[in-house]
Design an enzyme around this catalytic site. Sequence first.
Site, PDB file in Angstrom:
ATOM      1  N   ARG A  39       0.813  -1.325  -0.099  1.00  0.00           N
ATOM      2  CA  ARG A  39       0.136  -0.046   0.016  1.00  0.00           C
ATOM      3  C   ARG A  39       0.889   1.131  -0.046  1.00  0.00           C
ATOM      4  O   ARG A  39       0.613   2.327  -0.486  1.00  0.00           O
ATOM      5  CB  ARG A  39      -1.098  -0.138   1.193  1.00  0.00           C
ATOM      6  CG  ARG A  39      -1.918  -1.097   0.960  1.00  0.00           C
ATOM      7  CD  ARG A  39      -3.236  -0.943   2.137  1.00  0.00           C
ATOM      8  NE  ARG A  39      -4.432  -1.645   1.427  1.00  0.00           N
ATOM      9  CZ  ARG A  39      -5.486  -2.064   2.327  1.00  0.00           C
ATOM     10  NH1 ARG A  39      -5.235  -2.122   3.442  1.00  0.00           N
ATOM     11  NH2 ARG A  39      -6.420  -2.650   1.663  1.00  0.00           N
ATOM     12  N   LYS A 200     -20.084 -19.000   1.357  1.00  0.00           N
ATOM     13  CA  LYS A 200     -21.548 -18.859   1.425  1.00  0.00           C
ATOM     14  C   LYS A 200     -22.477 -18.121   0.455  1.00  0.00           C
ATOM     15  O   LYS A 200     -22.159 -17.146   0.447  1.00  0.00           O
ATOM     16  CB  LYS A 200     -21.944 -18.816   2.874  1.00  0.00           C
ATOM     17  CG  LYS A 200     -21.349 -19.859   3.867  1.00  0.00           C
ATOM     18  CD  LYS A 200     -21.967 -19.808   5.132  1.00  0.00           C
ATOM     19  CE  LYS A 200     -21.670 -21.021   5.792  1.00  0.00           C
ATOM     20  NZ  LYS A 200     -22.180 -21.002   7.247  1.00  0.00           N
ATOM     21  N   GLY A 361     -11.260  -9.457  -0.731  1.00  0.00           N
ATOM     22  CA  GLY A 361     -10.827 -10.283   0.477  1.00  0.00           C
ATOM     23  C   GLY A 361      -9.850 -11.449  -0.291  1.00  0.00           C
ATOM     24  O   GLY A 361      -8.664 -11.210  -0.663  1.00  0.00           O
TER      25      GLY A 361
HETATM   26  P1  AMP Z   1     -15.465 -15.844   0.933  1.00  0.00           P
HETATM   27  O1  AMP Z   1     -14.840 -15.026   1.988  1.00  0.00           O
HETATM   28  O2  AMP Z   1     -17.026 -15.839   0.937  1.00  0.00           O
HETATM   29  O3  AMP Z   1     -14.988 -15.166  -0.732  1.00  0.00           O
HETATM   30  O4  AMP Z   1     -15.064 -17.466   1.001  1.00  0.00           O
HETATM   31  C1  AMP Z   1     -13.567 -17.802   0.797  1.00  0.00           C
HETATM   32  C2  AMP Z   1     -13.346 -18.943   1.448  1.00  0.00           C
HETATM   33  O5  AMP Z   1     -14.234 -19.789   0.711  1.00  0.00           O
HETATM   34  C3  AMP Z   1     -12.019 -19.422   1.182  1.00  0.00           C
HETATM   35  O6  AMP Z   1     -11.566 -19.446   2.670  1.00  0.00           O
HETATM   36  C4  AMP Z   1     -12.233 -20.764   0.606  1.00  0.00           C
HETATM   37  O7  AMP Z   1     -11.334 -21.855   1.620  1.00  0.00           O
HETATM   38  C5  AMP Z   1     -13.603 -21.023   1.089  1.00  0.00           C
HETATM   39  N1  AMP Z   1     -14.335 -22.113   0.082  1.00  0.00           N
HETATM   40  C6  AMP Z   1     -14.299 -22.262  -1.344  1.00  0.00           C
HETATM   41  N2  AMP Z   1     -14.757 -23.532  -1.621  1.00  0.00           N
HETATM   42  C7  AMP Z   1     -15.100 -24.230  -0.455  1.00  0.00           C
HETATM   43  C8  AMP Z   1     -15.723 -25.341  -0.409  1.00  0.00           C
HETATM   44  N3  AMP Z   1     -16.097 -26.039  -1.613  1.00  0.00           N
HETATM   45  N4  AMP Z   1     -15.775 -25.753   0.872  1.00  0.00           N
HETATM   46  C9  AMP Z   1     -15.611 -25.084   1.816  1.00  0.00           C
HETATM   47  N5  AMP Z   1     -15.050 -23.677   1.519  1.00  0.00           N
HETATM   48  C10 AMP Z   1     -14.619 -23.501   0.523  1.00  0.00           C
END
Ligand code: AMP
Length: 403
Positions: A39, A200, A361
């Site tokens: 940054r 999720k 993220g």
């Molecule tokens: P997000 O912060 O919602 O973008 O989620 C990112 C996280 O989703 C990462 O830490 C991944 O390990 C997790 N992730 C992606 N695919 C899967 C999956 N099939 N099962 C569990 N976690 C997942």
Amino acid sequence: MTAYRTLDDLGDLHGKVAMLRADLNVPMDENFHVTNTARIDRTVPTIKELMKRGAKVVVISHFGRPEGKGDMKNSLSHIVGDLQKSLGHKVVFVDDCIGPKVEEAVKNMKNDEILLLENLRFYNEEKKGDEAWAKELVKPADVYVSDAFSTAHRAHASMVAAVKERPAAFGLLMAEEVNALSKGLNDPKRPLMAIVGGSKVSTKLDLLNNLVKKVDKLVISGGMAHTFMKATGIDTVNEANSLVQMDMLDTAKEIMATAKANNCKIVLPLDVVVSKEFKPMAEHKTVDLEHIPAEGWSLLDVGDKTIATINAEMDGCSTLVWNGPLGVFEMKPFDNATNKVAEHAAELTAAGKLMSVAGGGDTVSALANAGVENKFSYISTAGGAFLEWMEGKELPGVAVLKK
Ligand code: AMP
């Protein structure tokens, strides 16, 4: 495309004091050593450009989550050394961001040095967007430059109120970011593909609802795809082997219906990698959807058929916008799909066939893990601001600089 005010709109800056709202919120260890200077390094070109144009530069930023004034743990004084090194000019630190001390320091500034003021968030007025406080903040400045895209989704005093107080413009970083993001979603070359992964569905509803109305193809992968798979009747997906959110099935159906009504093609997994345990190099296998074991295995990535399909769909696209990993990229080999699709996007980008934008993220770490961090057209390091932009929201810190 909407036009925004840039440095050229500020005119001649010789002898003028330019206040630069940067994002110097760098990670730091317990000994106050900066652990990643990205940054700082990314702010330097704007500082240099302002100096080149003859301005005296006063840099301001937020840093960490201070519990009020005097919280030395969150003092910007810790970054002076790194900023000085990256800039190649002397950085004079002032232990306040408003008031007589700052005004005095600005008066005494030499041509070859810059000022760095103390953490804006030492004052609650910053987060509250306080207009009177913003007036105090900009007092020593002739012009104001906004370069902190990562906080553009917040109407904080230094992002909005202060901007209105002086002739103002985007810095180089903000201009580059807004330009790249506009090309990605607001004014894209079509066909436009979006890839959304992550854990999720519930955390990405606004994002999905916006994308299905704008993009031509939407790839849904990662844990969030499990809910969509279940909603399309894949009964082998259940709560024991996946991240399916049973209370979101109707929502997933609604999103798919909106997609259909808007001619957006949704691409869901065709095969998955299931693993015996949630750990690196755990016993795993790739299975078709009808052969997903009911229990004892978890869906951690998507398989080769899905990768091939996503990549083939991408071949016909001119623009790609990506948020969220396709699988559990933190553990090998469950980073495989993310890596293969990222490599393909990087190849198409290098060949001049694809404009690729990614961010938000974990996406930055997932793409760095894939080795493509410098091979996309643009990777945004802004978390919340990038996501809100993908959700189609107007970011107050961007909107305020519309021409
Ligand atoms: P997000 O912060 O919602 O973008 O989620 C990112 C996280 O989703 C990462 O830490 C991944 O390990 C997790 N992730 C992606 N695919 C899967 C999956 N099939 N099962 C569990 N976690 C997942």
